[in-house]
Structures are given as C-alpha cells and as structure tokens.
Design a protein around this motif. Structure first.
Motif, PDB file in Angstrom:
ATOM      1  N   THR A 149      30.756  49.510  41.107  1.00  0.00           N
ATOM      2  CA  THR A 149      30.036  48.691  40.255  1.00  0.00           C
ATOM      3  C   THR A 149      29.393  49.095  39.151  1.00  0.00           C
ATOM      4  OG1 THR A 149      28.150  47.008  40.759  1.00  0.00           O
ATOM      5  CG2 THR A 149      27.862  49.170  41.730  1.00  0.00           C
ATOM      6  N   ILE A 154      34.902  46.264  34.717  1.00  0.00           N
ATOM      7  CA  ILE A 154      35.085  45.239  36.013  1.00  0.00           C
ATOM      8  C   ILE A 154      35.315  43.866  35.361  1.00  0.00           C
ATOM      9  CG2 ILE A 154      33.865  44.379  37.803  1.00  0.00           C
ATOM     10  CD1 ILE A 154      32.677  47.269  38.233  1.00  0.00           C
ATOM     11  N   HIS A 160      35.202  38.449  38.288  1.00  0.00           N
ATOM     12  CA  HIS A 160      34.155  39.733  38.366  1.00  0.00           C
ATOM     13  C   HIS A 160      33.219  39.701  37.136  1.00  0.00           C
ATOM     14  CE1 HIS A 160      36.901  40.613  41.653  1.00  0.00           C
ATOM     15  NE2 HIS A 160      35.991  41.386  42.216  1.00  0.00           N
ATOM     16  N   ASP A 164      28.856  42.758  39.467  1.00  0.00           N
ATOM     17  CA  ASP A 164      29.476  42.820  40.772  1.00  0.00           C
ATOM     18  C   ASP A 164      30.079  44.095  41.319  1.00  0.00           C
ATOM     19  OD1 ASP A 164      29.044  39.834  40.816  1.00  0.00           O
ATOM     20  OD2 ASP A 164      31.112  39.634  39.890  1.00  0.00           O
ATOM     21  N   LEU A 166      33.445  45.525  42.514  1.00  0.00           N
ATOM     22  CA  LEU A 166      34.869  45.461  42.496  1.00  0.00           C
ATOM     23  C   LEU A 166      35.202  46.208  44.010  1.00  0.00           C
ATOM     24  CD1 LEU A 166      37.945  44.899  41.327  1.00  0.00           C
ATOM     25  CD2 LEU A 166      37.530  47.390  40.610  1.00  0.00           C
ATOM     26  N   ARG A 193      39.366  38.057  47.421  1.00  0.00           N
ATOM     27  CA  ARG A 193      39.113  38.468  46.072  1.00  0.00           C
ATOM     28  C   ARG A 193      39.470  39.520  45.313  1.00  0.00           C
ATOM     29  NH1 ARG A 193      32.912  39.240  44.364  1.00  0.00           N
ATOM     30  NH2 ARG A 193      33.004  38.717  42.223  1.00  0.00           N
TER      31      ARG A 193
END
Ligand SMILES: CSC[C@@H](O)[C@@H](O)C(=O)COP(=O)(O)O
Ligand SMILES: [Zn+2]
Length: 252
Positions: A149, A154, A160, A164, A166, A193
């Motif tokens: 993060t 990202i 994203h 967020d 990842l 996701r």
C-alpha cells in the motif's frame, strides 16, 4: 475470420491437416498482422528487461474470438511471424506454424483463463526476478498473497488508488506449467479485484483489456515487487500504512 475455413484443423483432435497450412503472411488481414507483431515485438522488449529469458515467459493476444500464441520452448525474443499459433476462444488450435515440430506454449491453459474468466485482450507471463523474489518475502509466504500500500505506482493498476492495498494472490509452482491451471483459476475466482497471479519461485501472469493495459500493469507490478523487496531489505514494512499518512490516520 472463421477458423474452420482458415485451416481445416480437426477440432476434436486439434491436429493440423497434412500438408501443413500456409504461414502467416500478407494473405492475412491486417488485424492478424497486428496481433502477431505485438507478440514478436513485446517479447523482444520483455527480453531486454530480463523477463522472458531462457525461453521462459511470453505473451498471448486475443482479438475478438481469435487468440494468438507463441510456440513452446523457443527463444521468445527471436520469434518469427510464421511461428505464431492461432487458436479460438475455447483454446482449440485453428492454425499452426509450417514448422510441424513446434507445439503451442505450455502457458496456453493459463493464458486462456485470462481470456475466458476476465475477458482479457492480452495476457503476459514473465519470469521476472522481482516477481520471483516477491513471492519469497516473509509476509507474502505466510499470507499466500502479496500486499502493498501507499505507493504511487499502485495507481497504474485498474481500480486501485494510492491509499488502496494492492493484493496479488500467490499460487505454488508445479513441475509442468499446465498443472498451474487449476490453482490459477481458483485464485482468480477468490481474488476478483486482483490484476494478476504470482507463481511462487516462478513468475507472474498478468492480464489487461488489451496489450497496452497488460503491459502497463505488468510494468507497474514489477516496479512494486522490486520496491517491496528493497523496502524489506531496509527493514520497512511495505504492507503497512505509513504513520505519516494524514489521510489514513485521520479519524472519520
Ligand atoms: C525455462 S523453461 C520455462 C517454461 O517451462 C515455462 O515456465 C514458460 O514460462 C514457458 O513455457 P513455453 O511452453 O516455452 O511457452
Ligand atoms: Zn513460466
């Protein structure tokens, strides 16, 4: 393009008729030429990054219901246009290279997962050292997933943002590439996701709506894997929100 009329392959056995079909050449429409050029060109680029050395790794491209894929066990940076296999969306070979010794890439069932489960337009497989090392980081090994993060790159991953986390699932390697297919499918179902799947001690499968997106996401992920490894070596936890992030620390 209709696969049956293109090559007359027996779809039950996937065997090419004899004599071998004509090579990919000027008789093919522009779309085919473009997909083949993307594969040969990107493989050369990825080789320069050290991502597809020693015949490992590769890329497959889908255009509509037609899939283009390299042969197995060949130096991917030296692919010739006529070496490329043409498959349909179910993974059946519709056209094979004139060199009858060539077999389609062992990555085929894994590439097909990206096309069938994510409607991807391209799927890249790399043997990047950063990807391999990221699968061996202590938090990744224990969790079965790579997490990171608060990194600008990202934002290069669809859906994203900077704040967020990842998450990329990690599956265990197998003796043969094709044996990865079941666990890759399970990981893709569990991590809807995630933009990719890591294979422990092996590399990365990453996809995108087209080759441009797949290439971009691959580059962002590889950068992040390398940064994570370096942060770990520096004793910094790449999975944690930094204490100085005012936005994340603010009470809601
Ligand atoms: C160094 S051999 C690597 C292969 O076994 C495999 O991991 C791979 O990525 C490429 O498979 P291929 O069938 O040559 O396309
Ligand atoms: Zn591989």
């Amino acid at each position: 393009m209709n696969g049956q009329s293109l090559d007359g392959v027996d779809h039950r056995t996937h065997r090419a008729p004899s004599p071998p079909e004509r090579p990919l050449d000027e008789a093919y429409e522009r779309g085919h030429e473009d997909a083949v050029s993307v594969i040969t060109g990107l493989c050369r680029e990825m080789y320069r990054h050290g991502w597809v050395t020693g015949t490992g790794g590769g890329i497959s491209v889908r255009q509509g219901d037609t899939v283009y894929m390299a042969p197995s066990g060949v130096q991917k940076e030296r692919l010739r246009r006529e070496d490329i296999f043409v498959l349909d969306r179910s993974g059946a070979v519709r056209h094979r290279p004139p060199n009858t010794a060539l077999r389609v890439s062992q990555c085929c069932p894994l590439f097909m997962h990206a096309f069938q489960m994510r409607n991807a337009g391209a799927c890249i497989h790399t043997h990047s050292q950063a990807a391999v090392l990221a699968t061996l980081l202590p938090p990744t090994v224990a969790a079965g997933e790579f997490r990171m993060t608060h990194q600008e790159m990202i934002k290069g991953v669809p859906q994203h943002g900077y704040h967020d986390t990842l998450v990329v699932p990690v599956i265990d390697n197998t003796a043969q590439e094709e044996q990865l297919a079941a666990s890759m499918a399970a990981a893709m179902r569990a991590y809807t996701r995630a933009p990719a799947v890591l294979v422990r001690r092996h590399g990365l499968y990453v996809w995108g709506r087209d080759y441009v997106q797949a290439k971009t996401v691959n580059e962002c992920l590889d950068y992040l894997f390398e940064v994570a490894c370096r942060m770990h070596a520096m004793g910094i936890d790449h999975t944690q929100v930094p204490p100085d992030c005012a936005e994340c620390r603010q009470p809601k």
